[in-house]
Design an enzyme around this catalytic site. Structure first.
Site, PDB file in Angstrom:
ATOM      1  N   ARG A  61      17.851  -9.185  16.567  1.00  0.00           N
ATOM      2  CA  ARG A  61      17.031  -7.975  16.650  1.00  0.00           C
ATOM      3  C   ARG A  61      17.884  -6.792  16.193  1.00  0.00           C
ATOM      4  O   ARG A  61      18.937  -6.517  16.779  1.00  0.00           O
ATOM      5  CB  ARG A  61      16.541  -7.772  18.090  1.00  0.00           C
TER       6      ARG A  61
ATOM      7  N   HIS B 151      27.321  16.205  15.997  1.00  0.00           N
ATOM      8  CA  HIS B 151      28.232  17.029  15.213  1.00  0.00           C
ATOM      9  C   HIS B 151      28.247  18.463  15.742  1.00  0.00           C
ATOM     10  O   HIS B 151      29.272  19.124  15.779  1.00  0.00           O
ATOM     11  CB  HIS B 151      27.859  17.000  13.720  1.00  0.00           C
TER      12      HIS B 151
ATOM     13  N   ASN C  66      12.280  -4.643  27.612  1.00  0.00           N
ATOM     14  CA  ASN C  66      13.705  -4.414  27.876  1.00  0.00           C
ATOM     15  C   ASN C  66      13.881  -4.174  29.369  1.00  0.00           C
ATOM     16  O   ASN C  66      13.177  -3.343  29.958  1.00  0.00           O
ATOM     17  CB  ASN C  66      14.226  -3.171  27.143  1.00  0.00           C
TER      18      ASN C  66
ATOM     19  N   ASP D 205      29.746   8.125  13.965  1.00  0.00           N
ATOM     20  CA  ASP D 205      29.980   8.267  12.513  1.00  0.00           C
ATOM     21  C   ASP D 205      30.476   6.953  11.904  1.00  0.00           C
ATOM     22  O   ASP D 205      30.150   6.628  10.760  1.00  0.00           O
ATOM     23  CB  ASP D 205      31.025   9.351  12.239  1.00  0.00           C
TER      24      ASP D 205
ATOM     25  N   ASN E   8      11.440   1.448  19.886  1.00  0.00           N
ATOM     26  CA  ASN E   8      12.258   0.945  20.978  1.00  0.00           C
ATOM     27  C   ASN E   8      12.230   1.919  22.153  1.00  0.00           C
ATOM     28  O   ASN E   8      12.558   3.096  22.004  1.00  0.00           O
ATOM     29  CB  ASN E   8      13.709   0.783  20.522  1.00  0.00           C
ATOM     30  N   GLU E   9      11.843   1.406  23.307  1.00  0.00           N
ATOM     31  CA  GLU E   9      11.902   2.163  24.563  1.00  0.00           C
ATOM     32  C   GLU E   9      11.431   3.606  24.424  1.00  0.00           C
ATOM     33  O   GLU E   9      12.209   4.551  24.650  1.00  0.00           O
ATOM     34  CB  GLU E   9      13.332   2.159  25.127  1.00  0.00           C
TER      35      GLU E   9
ATOM     36  N   GLN F 144      23.741   2.688  16.622  1.00  0.00           N
ATOM     37  CA  GLN F 144      24.810   2.251  17.511  1.00  0.00           C
ATOM     38  C   GLN F 144      25.872   1.399  16.817  1.00  0.00           C
ATOM     39  O   GLN F 144      26.950   1.210  17.346  1.00  0.00           O
ATOM     40  CB  GLN F 144      24.212   1.484  18.699  1.00  0.00           C
TER      41      GLN F 144
ATOM     42  N   HIS G 191      14.568   3.183  16.470  1.00  0.00           N
ATOM     43  CA  HIS G 191      15.420   3.061  17.659  1.00  0.00           C
ATOM     44  C   HIS G 191      16.158   4.397  17.829  1.00  0.00           C
ATOM     45  O   HIS G 191      17.388   4.465  17.772  1.00  0.00           O
ATOM     46  CB  HIS G 191      16.382   1.880  17.505  1.00  0.00           C
TER      47      HIS G 191
ATOM     48  N   TYR H  21      17.032  -3.959  32.569  1.00  0.00           N
ATOM     49  CA  TYR H  21      18.441  -3.997  32.948  1.00  0.00           C
ATOM     50  C   TYR H  21      18.677  -4.018  34.450  1.00  0.00           C
ATOM     51  O   TYR H  21      19.530  -4.704  34.945  1.00  0.00           O
ATOM     52  CB  TYR H  21      19.175  -2.785  32.349  1.00  0.00           C
TER      53      TYR H  21
ATOM     54  N   GLU I 125      15.543  -7.043  25.234  1.00  0.00           N
ATOM     55  CA  GLU I 125      16.898  -6.629  25.625  1.00  0.00           C
ATOM     56  C   GLU I 125      17.124  -6.960  27.086  1.00  0.00           C
ATOM     57  O   GLU I 125      16.249  -6.727  27.929  1.00  0.00           O
ATOM     58  CB  GLU I 125      17.104  -5.109  25.495  1.00  0.00           C
TER      59      GLU I 125
HETATM   60  C1  NOJ Z   1      18.420   0.312  25.838  1.00  0.00           C
HETATM   61  C2  NOJ Z   1      18.536   0.675  24.416  1.00  0.00           C
HETATM   62  O1  NOJ Z   1      17.527   0.126  23.647  1.00  0.00           O
HETATM   63  C3  NOJ Z   1      19.890   0.432  23.817  1.00  0.00           C
HETATM   64  O2  NOJ Z   1      20.014   1.235  22.720  1.00  0.00           O
HETATM   65  C4  NOJ Z   1      20.960   0.681  24.856  1.00  0.00           C
HETATM   66  O3  NOJ Z   1      22.238   0.601  24.315  1.00  0.00           O
HETATM   67  C5  NOJ Z   1      20.804  -0.342  25.943  1.00  0.00           C
HETATM   68  N1  NOJ Z   1      19.477  -0.267  26.511  1.00  0.00           N
HETATM   69  C6  NOJ Z   1      21.848  -0.247  27.052  1.00  0.00           C
HETATM   70  O4  NOJ Z   1      21.809   0.967  27.685  1.00  0.00           O
END
Ligand code: NOJ
Length: 522
Positions: free
Chosen positions: A112, A74, A343, A87, A201-202, A54, A157, A345, A415
């Site tokens: 992190r 791509h 994590n 990229d 990750n997740e 990212q 990740h 949200y 997160e």
């Molecule tokens: C989860 C992910 O780990 C991360 O890559 C993502 O950008 C965020 N949450 C937000 O969606």
């Protein structure tokens, strides 16, 4: 970020509006004003996060191999919402020193980050290690240490080396060995200065969206089988890396190793309906328990096992679509995380819906629950994302009661953060951080949930997977039109810095309504 296929968003008005007060489930008045009574203890960790794909860019620099996200985007240039790819992203490959300065500005003690597997092992396998990749991460990690910032390093990740994707990615049992080999390489390379590791990750978002639907690369859409195979082998790969670290590296490197799992909070749509309560529980078991239970108790939850076995049988499969662990694997998995990386949200309201809205077979169909969000919850930047801070406290309690206490470990929130459409005066993000951190304090101080730290997502605006650069989570704004990818602190960066400095939440600080702070200048 999350696939809409998994969240049949209904805008139907909800009959029961009074539920907000009942679901809060606490006698503590939710006063989001003034100075909170609670403080974060001195040893509470505050961090910020990013991930390799990212932010790094430099997708083909220094002999880096392609990740499956590189290759997929791509080949499918219109896949993301804005036709973008990563990229260049925030070009942190070249700008990492500036990133470290931004973390210093925030006063955050931890960063992190994740390693790009194909930057270190361009072909995915350990027969060739890239000198450039080795050097890049050594420089970055040393820069952090010099600045007194502790790195928390994630091994995977989502940016799998593409040659391994060509072999089936996480549906291939051999991945377990390849991941172990990769883990050995990085423990050897960086274990002297990295003391906090997470393996994956997740895995839920990765497997569900990438293998079970088309919402994330590799967009296999192998619903009903793909997401379970991915889950199974990712869990085994995690456990194998844990045992490797434990046996060969921990005695000399003395670090901690865990995993990061994600969860929405699942709220029964109608708290007095047993069916809705069962639906919420089913959701948590099928989406979080399926990972957490093997790691902390050794095997899939009974509920998940029976549900997928029965559904498979009814659908005419001779074997369950969810593979079985051997006894040896159960032993390897059990207790394979030194902390619970969480994590979180957003939250959803759950009610049973017999799977009529879902593809068959699929994890969604197996779960048999429909998801919606309450119309009163604000939706600042994406369909899947509503603000319901109380859900965070409930999730922390759920995780604590089911996994953390039993294993005598602690939670690190790896997160949490808000997405919007951009802008430096990001009051919605400010309000989100205050409220979610306050709920964390309630969980910690009133409910005795063992929480060791909190990591904000994200340091700066980054490439947000299938949303491209359309949704923003950053504490720092990034100008993606400038070749330098110029970074500017948002108001939320100022807020986070203040919370880290004072270890308290002042709801009036940087509040648009507050007269106590006349100018909210940047
Ligand atoms: C989860 C992910 O780990 C991360 O890559 C993502 O950008 C965020 N949450 C937000 O969606």
């Amino acid at each position: 970020m999350r696939g809409k296929s998994g969240v049949a968003l209904s805008v139907a008005a909800l009959a029961c509006f009074s539920f907000l007060s009942t679901v809060a489930g606490t006698s503590e008045p939710l006063m989001y004003t003034g100075l909170s009574n609670y403080t974060f203890p001195d040893d509470f960790i505050f961090g910020v996060a990013t991930s390799a794909y990212q932010v790094e860019g430099a997708w083909n620099v220094g002999g880096k191999g392609e990740s499956m996200w590189d290759t997929y985007l791509h080949k499918h240039p219109n896949y993301t919402a804005d036709g973008s790819n990563a990229d260049i992203a925030t070009d942190s490959y070249h700008n990492y020193k500036e990133d470290v300065k931004m973390i210093q500005y925030l006063g955050s003690s931890h960063y992190r980050l994740s390693l790009s597997w194909p930057r270190i092992l361009p072909k995915g396998t350990d027969n060739y290690i890239s000198e450039d990749g080795k050097r890049y991460y050594r420089n970055l990690l040393e820069e952090l240490i010099k600045a007194n910032i502790t790195p928390m390093v994630t091994l995977f990740h989502w940016d799998l080396p593409n040659p391994l994707m060509d072999l089936g990615g996480w549906t291939n049992p051999k991945m377990v060995d390849y991941f172990e080999d990769y883990a050995r390489v990085v423990f050897e390379l960086y274990g002297d200065i990295v003391k906090v590791w997470t393996t994956m990750n997740e895995p839920h978002q990765h497997c569900y969206n990438g293998y079970g639907t088309t919402y994330f690369a590799p967009a296999l859409n192998a619903h009903g089988i793909g997401e379970y195979l991915c889950t199974h082998y990712i869990l085994l790969a995690h456990a194998k890396a844990y045992r490797l670290y434990d046996k060969e590296f921990r005695p000399k490197q003395h670090g901690q190793l865990g995993i990061t799992l994600d969860a929405f909070w699942a709220e029964p749509k109608n708290a007095s309906s047993q069916e809705d309560r069962d639906g919420a529980e089913a959701y948590l078991q099928m989406h979080l328990g399926i990972y957490a239970h093997p790691i902390f108790s050794g095997n899939y939850p009974d509920f998940v096992r029976q549900r997928v076995d029965n559904m498979s049988l009814q659908q005419g499969f001779t074997r369950s679509r969810l593979p079985y662990f051997s006894q040896e694997e159960v032993e390897m998995l059990k207790g394979s995380s030194d902390f619970f990386g969480l994590n979180h949200y957003t939250s959803y309201l759950m009610s049973p819906c017999a799977g009529e809205n879902y593809q068959k077979p699929s994890m969604d169909d197996d779960t048999g629950v429909c998801l919606e969000q309450h119309p009163s919850w604000t939706k600042p930047g994406a369909d899947w994302f509503s603000v319901y801070p109380e859900g965070f406290r409930k999730l922390l309690n759920f995780v604590n009661n089911n996994y953390v206490q039993k294993n005598n470990i602690s939670i690190i929130v790896t997160e949490n953060g808000l997405c919007d459409h951009g802008g430096l005066k990001d009051y919605e993000r400010i309000a989100y951080y205050k409220k979610y951190l306050y709920q964390l304090l309630l969980a910690k101080n009133l409910d005795n949930v063992n929480i060791q730290g909190y990591v904000a997502w994200t340091l700066m605006d980054v490439f947000e997977w299938s949303d491209g650069y359309k949704t923003k989570f950053g504490l720092f704004h990034v100008d993606f039109n400038s070749p330098e990818r110029t970074r500017t602190p948002k108001l939320s960066a100022k807020l986070y810095k203040e919370i880290v400095r004072t270890r308290q939440i002042d709801f009036d600080y940087l509040s648009p309504e507050s007269s106590r702070y006349q100018s909210n200048k940047l």
